[in-house]
Motif scaffolding. Structure first.
Motif: not given
Length: 213
Positions: A18-38
């Motif tokens: 659960x820790x590993x999946x949550x770590x990876x999933x949250x990291x991917x979510x933030x990566x998606x947010x931060x790579x949105x093109x203005x």
């Protein structure tokens, strides 16, 4: 099967997964947010792998140590404690990041046993305080390129590390629902105010005056 550390903490296979999946999933979510093109709102697919890697060592570490802090203090108070991922909230985090906002609640440490209000408040407070400590540790990395000529990547890791830890501290201290702020406030309104107000101000400053990237 469970695994015990020298500190006396134990982790079941399910908890580690659960820790590993949550770590990876949250990291991917933030990566998606931060790579949105203005402007377009699309995702910069070319920059996504790099941002995902940066998120794993900043967002992932911030999340992991936040949850472990809850567990360490809970165990210190004689609790049986374990992290459980919330897969519906992880899915929501990733989907919301795709449209430009993020609700980061990928799971929580659950504990059982008799607790005083103060003990419960201290367990809750451990997570946000850990994020503040991590923000202080990431700050020298952020400043290193200007101060000592470190590579720009070091500064980028530092900036994202400060930003995410300040954000997570303030978010988790909101006095709402199952978030840490409610437990701290129920224990002591004074302690809650002393911690929450500067956390919120720091998060607002970083978001509006420093920026996410």
């Amino acid at each position: 099967m469970s695994y015990a550390s020298r500190s006396g903490l134990s982790f079941s296979q399910r908890e580690l997964l659960d820790l590993a999946i949550a770590w990876a999933g949250l990291s991917v979510a933030f990566a998606l947010l931060l790579t949105r093109e203005p402007g377009t709102g699309g995702i910069d697919l070319a920059g996504l792998p790099r941002m995902a890697a940066l998120s794993l060592v900043t967002v992932g570490v911030a999340f992991l140590l936040h949850e472990l802090a809850h567990k360490v203090v809970a165990v210190r108070f004689g609790q049986v404690a374990a992290f459980r991922a919330d897969y519906r909230m992880l899915f929501l985090a990733i989907m919301s990041a795709l449209i430009g906002f993020l609700f980061a609640a990928p799971g929580a440490v659950y504990h059982r046993g008799r607790l005083t209000s103060r003990q419960n408040g201290l367990i809750a407070l451990a997570g946000p305080l850990t994020n503040h400590a991590l923000a202080a540790l990431f700050l020298p990395l952020w400043l290193a390129p200007d101060l000592v000529g470190a590579p720009a990547l070091v500064g980028e890791i530092g900036q994202l590390g400060v930003w995410i830890n300040v954000f997570l501290a303030a978010f988790n201290l909101l006095p709402y629902g199952p978030l840490d702020g409610n437990s701290v406030k129920d224990w002591s309104v004074t302690v809650f105010a002393i911690v929450f107000v500067p956390s919120l101000l720091a998060a607002l400053y970083v978001i509006f005056f420093v920026g996410m990237r």
